[in-house]
Design a protein around this motif. Sequence first.
Motif, PDB file in Angstrom:
ATOM      1  N   GLN A  40      17.506 -33.440 -22.729  1.00 42.88           N
ATOM      2  CA  GLN A  40      18.003 -32.075 -22.836  1.00 42.88           C
ATOM      3  C   GLN A  40      16.913 -31.072 -22.498  1.00 42.88           C
ATOM      4  N   GLY A  41      15.708 -31.319 -23.012  1.00 47.58           N
ATOM      5  CA  GLY A  41      14.626 -30.376 -22.780  1.00 47.58           C
ATOM      6  C   GLY A  41      14.162 -30.337 -21.342  1.00 47.58           C
ATOM      7  N   LYS A  42      14.179 -31.476 -20.655  1.00 44.81           N
ATOM      8  CA  LYS A  42      13.635 -31.521 -19.293  1.00 44.81           C
ATOM      9  C   LYS A  42      14.700 -31.404 -18.218  1.00 44.81           C
ATOM     10  N   ASP A  86      14.118 -40.138 -15.313  1.00 47.85           N
ATOM     11  CA  ASP A  86      12.933 -40.852 -15.787  1.00 47.85           C
ATOM     12  C   ASP A  86      12.569 -40.387 -17.194  1.00 47.85           C
ATOM     13  N   VAL A  87      12.384 -41.349 -18.090  1.00 45.08           N
ATOM     14  CA  VAL A  87      12.005 -41.052 -19.468  1.00 45.08           C
ATOM     15  C   VAL A  87      10.738 -41.842 -19.801  1.00 45.08           C
ATOM     16  N   PRO A  88       9.636 -41.169 -20.159  1.00 42.04           N
ATOM     17  CA  PRO A  88       8.435 -41.895 -20.571  1.00 42.04           C
ATOM     18  C   PRO A  88       8.616 -42.472 -21.973  1.00 42.04           C
ATOM     19  N   VAL A  89       8.287 -43.737 -22.125  1.00 40.88           N
ATOM     20  CA  VAL A  89       8.505 -44.457 -23.382  1.00 40.88           C
ATOM     21  C   VAL A  89       7.233 -45.211 -23.733  1.00 40.88           C
ATOM     22  N   ARG A  90       6.872 -45.183 -25.008  1.00 36.45           N
ATOM     23  CA  ARG A  90       5.726 -45.981 -25.459  1.00 36.45           C
ATOM     24  C   ARG A  90       6.237 -47.171 -26.261  1.00 36.45           C
ATOM     25  N   ILE A  91       5.803 -48.362 -25.886  1.00 31.78           N
ATOM     26  CA  ILE A  91       6.229 -49.591 -26.563  1.00 31.78           C
ATOM     27  C   ILE A  91       5.373 -49.773 -27.812  1.00 31.78           C
ATOM     28  N   VAL A  92       6.022 -49.800 -28.967  1.00 31.77           N
ATOM     29  CA  VAL A  92       5.285 -49.884 -30.230  1.00 31.77           C
ATOM     30  C   VAL A  92       5.374 -51.266 -30.869  1.00 31.77           C
ATOM     31  N   ARG A  93       6.295 -52.091 -30.380  1.00 31.41           N
ATOM     32  CA  ARG A  93       6.451 -53.415 -30.983  1.00 31.41           C
ATOM     33  C   ARG A  93       7.211 -54.313 -30.018  1.00 31.41           C
ATOM     34  N   SER A  94       6.995 -55.616 -30.131  1.00 34.18           N
ATOM     35  CA  SER A  94       7.749 -56.578 -29.331  1.00 34.18           C
ATOM     36  C   SER A  94       8.421 -57.585 -30.252  1.00 34.18           C
ATOM     37  N   VAL A  95       9.580 -58.072 -29.822  1.00 29.75           N
ATOM     38  CA  VAL A  95      10.333 -59.076 -30.567  1.00 29.75           C
ATOM     39  C   VAL A  95      10.837 -60.122 -29.584  1.00 29.75           C
ATOM     40  N   LYS A 125       7.949 -29.008 -28.474  1.00 31.27           N
ATOM     41  CA  LYS A 125       7.874 -30.144 -27.564  1.00 31.27           C
ATOM     42  C   LYS A 125       8.498 -31.369 -28.226  1.00 31.27           C
ATOM     43  N   PRO A 126       9.418 -32.065 -27.523  1.00 35.70           N
ATOM     44  CA  PRO A 126      10.067 -33.231 -28.134  1.00 35.70           C
ATOM     45  C   PRO A 126       9.049 -34.298 -28.513  1.00 35.70           C
ATOM     46  N   ALA A 127       9.360 -35.001 -29.586  1.00 36.96           N
ATOM     47  CA  ALA A 127       8.487 -36.087 -30.020  1.00 36.96           C
ATOM     48  C   ALA A 127       8.499 -37.205 -28.983  1.00 36.96           C
ATOM     49  N   GLU A 128       7.443 -37.972 -28.972  1.00 37.51           N
ATOM     50  CA  GLU A 128       7.333 -39.092 -28.042  1.00 37.51           C
ATOM     51  C   GLU A 128       8.459 -40.096 -28.291  1.00 37.51           C
ATOM     52  N   VAL A 129       9.031 -40.608 -27.203  1.00 37.01           N
ATOM     53  CA  VAL A 129      10.065 -41.638 -27.315  1.00 37.01           C
ATOM     54  C   VAL A 129       9.373 -42.988 -27.441  1.00 37.01           C
ATOM     55  N   THR A 130       9.647 -43.690 -28.520  1.00 35.76           N
ATOM     56  CA  THR A 130       9.048 -45.003 -28.738  1.00 35.76           C
ATOM     57  C   THR A 130      10.117 -46.079 -28.589  1.00 35.76           C
ATOM     58  N   ALA A 131       9.676 -47.315 -28.392  1.00 40.38           N
ATOM     59  CA  ALA A 131      10.624 -48.392 -28.110  1.00 40.38           C
ATOM     60  C   ALA A 131      10.119 -49.711 -28.671  1.00 40.38           C
ATOM     61  N   VAL A 132      11.087 -50.579 -28.976  1.00 44.34           N
ATOM     62  CA  VAL A 132      10.823 -51.982 -29.292  1.00 44.34           C
ATOM     63  C   VAL A 132      11.281 -52.789 -28.081  1.00 44.34           C
ATOM     64  N   ALA A 133      10.410 -53.628 -27.550  1.00 45.34           N
ATOM     65  CA  ALA A 133      10.703 -54.380 -26.330  1.00 45.34           C
ATOM     66  C   ALA A 133      10.859 -55.859 -26.641  1.00 45.34           C
ATOM     67  N   THR A 134      11.726 -56.512 -25.884  1.00 49.59           N
ATOM     68  CA  THR A 134      11.820 -57.965 -25.995  1.00 49.59           C
ATOM     69  C   THR A 134      10.673 -58.601 -25.209  1.00 49.59           C
ATOM     70  N   LEU A 190      18.287 -43.058 -29.797  1.00 50.87           N
ATOM     71  CA  LEU A 190      19.136 -42.220 -28.946  1.00 50.87           C
ATOM     72  C   LEU A 190      18.870 -40.728 -29.140  1.00 50.87           C
ATOM     73  N   PRO A 191      18.786 -40.200 -30.379  1.00 46.07           N
ATOM     74  CA  PRO A 191      18.492 -38.762 -30.517  1.00 46.07           C
ATOM     75  C   PRO A 191      17.171 -38.357 -29.867  1.00 46.07           C
ATOM     76  N   ALA A 192      16.142 -39.210 -29.974  1.00 44.36           N
ATOM     77  CA  ALA A 192      14.855 -38.879 -29.349  1.00 44.36           C
ATOM     78  C   ALA A 192      14.982 -38.847 -27.833  1.00 44.36           C
ATOM     79  N   VAL A 193      15.724 -39.806 -27.273  1.00 40.62           N
ATOM     80  CA  VAL A 193      15.942 -39.822 -25.824  1.00 40.62           C
ATOM     81  C   VAL A 193      16.701 -38.575 -25.386  1.00 40.62           C
ATOM     82  N   ASN A 194      17.740 -38.213 -26.124  1.00 38.66           N
ATOM     83  CA  ASN A 194      18.541 -37.053 -25.737  1.00 38.66           C
ATOM     84  C   ASN A 194      17.764 -35.748 -25.873  1.00 38.66           C
TER      85      ASN A 194
END
Length: 250
Positions: free
Chosen positions: A183-185, A143-152, A111-120, A175-179
């Motif tokens: 790819q998997g879904k 649609d890609v589920p993303v968890r926000i881990v930090r804000s800047v 199962k692909p690892a969770e996609v994380t993100a830094v948000a403005t 990008l690799p995590a998103v792909n």
Amino acid sequence: MDVAAGPLTLTGIEFTVVQPGGESEEHRLTVRRVTATAADGTARPVPLPDAWTAGSELAPPSAAPDAPGAPSTPRLLKPGPLAVEYSTGYSEAGGWKITTLTVRLRVAQPKPAEVTAVATDRFLDSSGASTGQRVTVLIGGHDVPVRIVRSVRELPGTGPETPSAQFGGALLVDLPAVNRHLQGKYGASVAPTEWWLRAGPGRTDEAAAGLRAFPDTAPAQVLVRDEVAERLRDDPFGAGPGAAFAAATL
């Protein structure tokens, strides 16, 4: 396929058929052997993995999974060589709309690892999201589920005058995590449209000249920070603001 002599790994098989009109059809695909051919004509076998998954997708999608004429879920056949059976479903007989069915066979993957993100901060304000929250983001039409881990406050290239800051802010994702998720879904991926490079000390001009020499690259596509800064010093108003300033003084 024509490939170099490096090692090859088969990760999936995908094919598309036109959905018949008025009556469903039963199809079977069997893959007994895959080979790769080098430029010199040498053919070599590509190993077929043992574990696969199967799925399908209609384009355009049906209104509901159990709608009349919907295709069946592809079924892998065991034992024996890689084989899949599926019913195509059917579209309205005599209709003007062409519907295609894409069948995807994928090598089973963890199962692909969770996609994380830094948000403005602007993104958080616009979406009503907060750090630690999961949001669904449209990337590459999916649609890609993303968890926000930090804000800047802002990300490079997303300053106050950029469209992302003016409308909805920005997200920084891997990008690799998103792909891997795409790819998997969906059997899809997205390619980068912009590269940011750091040249070695004193080698900026050499790197820029090398990039601009590529036959498929327009010189204006390669932006160098020092060159941009020099233009701004020579023309502090810039082309757009300068024109507006001139118009305002007339």
